[in-house]
Design an enzyme around this catalytic site. Structure first.
Site, PDB file in Angstrom:
ATOM      1  N   CYS A  48      44.322  47.854  41.489  1.00 41.65           N
ATOM      2  CA  CYS A  48      43.165  47.708  42.367  1.00 41.65           C
ATOM      3  C   CYS A  48      43.598  47.912  43.820  1.00 41.65           C
ATOM      4  CB  CYS A  48      42.563  46.312  42.215  1.00 41.65           C
ATOM      5  SG  CYS A  48      41.894  45.962  40.586  1.00 41.65           S
TER       6      CYS A  48
ATOM      7  N   CYS B 140      41.183  36.046  39.704  1.00 40.78           N
ATOM      8  CA  CYS B 140      40.512  37.333  39.887  1.00 40.78           C
ATOM      9  C   CYS B 140      40.838  38.276  38.729  1.00 40.78           C
ATOM     10  CB  CYS B 140      40.931  37.937  41.221  1.00 40.78           C
ATOM     11  SG  CYS B 140      40.029  39.439  41.657  1.00 40.78           S
ATOM     12  N   CYS B 141      42.120  38.341  38.333  1.00 40.67           N
ATOM     13  CA  CYS B 141      42.500  39.186  37.193  1.00 40.67           C
ATOM     14  C   CYS B 141      41.880  38.661  35.901  1.00 40.67           C
ATOM     15  CB  CYS B 141      44.023  39.237  37.054  1.00 40.67           C
ATOM     16  SG  CYS B 141      44.829  40.477  38.085  1.00 40.67           S
TER      17      CYS B 141
ATOM     18  N   CYS C  94      49.198  41.650  35.700  1.00 41.04           N
ATOM     19  CA  CYS C  94      47.811  41.194  35.720  1.00 41.04           C
ATOM     20  C   CYS C  94      47.518  40.275  34.546  1.00 41.04           C
ATOM     21  CB  CYS C  94      46.861  42.381  35.716  1.00 41.04           C
ATOM     22  SG  CYS C  94      47.224  43.616  34.496  1.00 41.04           S
TER      23      CYS C  94
ATOM     24  N   CYS D 237      45.230  45.035  45.905  1.00 40.84           N
ATOM     25  CA  CYS D 237      46.491  44.484  45.400  1.00 40.84           C
ATOM     26  C   CYS D 237      47.561  45.556  45.186  1.00 40.84           C
ATOM     27  CB  CYS D 237      46.241  43.732  44.097  1.00 40.84           C
ATOM     28  SG  CYS D 237      45.056  42.399  44.257  1.00 40.84           S
TER      29      CYS D 237
END
Ligand code: SF4
Length: 235
Positions: free
Chosen positions: A197, A114-115, A223, A200
């Site tokens: 985010c 995702c990162c 990240c 997270c």
């Protein structure tokens, strides 16, 4: 710059003020110089320093589409106060599109991917257009950042990386913000010392590591933007 020149600059600027480091960076690299603000409290200080000095440094932030409402509000507040523009760098796909392609809530199953999709790819794409970038990281934030030089070669992205606040401590950050009335995210005063985010980031209780609220319950601590920081004396 050659590696030798970067080493020499790092040694020369090690004890310089953050403003002097930024002035050096602007003289040396502008207009191919950018500041990647994450809208954290340290980033707000760097923005304040750049704006006060009128330095020709372009600003951008990685807009994952998953930032806190307070972060989006701060972004607008900063632009209004300093009369600057902070460019939004966005991922290739929206959060909804990512959900369709990768499955919902990728951050819960594969936060590294995702990162990669929402931060690293957009950052890599953006930095390709510059010779140097500025960040607001501090050495005492994480073990990965402990050796962050004031000036170093960022082998991950292939350009010079400048960390004007590398030597700063948390009390120094708070003192500057207070003295200069720098706008910052109100979540910092509500047990969110580090803000990323929404999925997270969680509040941090007294006595916990300030970054323990990031990716809580997972081994992930960064990240990926600042993982490979060159050692001061080597790069
Ligand atoms: S911080 Fe979380 S939501 Fe944001 S890009 Fe990384 S894994 Fe995804």
């Amino acid at each position: 710059m050659t590696i030798e020149e970067i080493r020499a600059a790092a040694a020369e600027l090690e004890t310089a003020s953050a403003e002097d480091i930024l002035r050096w960076a602007a003289d040396r690299f502008a207009p191919r110089l950018t500041f990647a603000t994450s809208l954290g409290i340290e980033d707000c200080i760097v923005t304040d320093l750049i704006a006060r000095a009128g330095l020709p440094i372009q600003l951008f932030t990685l807009d994952t589409g998953l930032l806190f409402p307070e972060s989006y509000a701060l972004w607008k507040q900063i632009e209004d106060r300093y009369r600057i523009s902070i460019t939004a760098v966005t991922p290739q796909f929206t959060v909804a599109e990512q959900g369709e392609r990768e499955g919902e809530a990728l951050w819960e199953r594969e936060p590294d991917r995702c990162c990669d999709l929402r931060k690293l790819e957009p950052l890599r794409r953006t930095l390709a257009g510059y010779d140097a970038w500025i960040t607001a990281i501090r050495r005492d934030q994480t073990p990965e950042r402990a050796n962050a030089p004031v000036v170093g070669w960022d082998s991950r992205f292939g350009l010079v990386k400048i960390n004007p606040l590398a030597r700063w401590t948390s009390p120094e950050v708070r003192a500057y913000v207070s003295e200069h009335h720098v706008p910052y995210n109100p979540l910092h005063d509500s047990n969110y010392p580090s803000i990323g985010c929404t999925p997270c980031t969680s509040p941090v209780m007294p006595g916990e590591d300030p970054r323990s609220g990031r990716w809580r319950g997972k081994e992930k601590t960064e990240c990926g933007l600042h993982l490979r920081i060159p050692v001061r004396s080597e790069n």
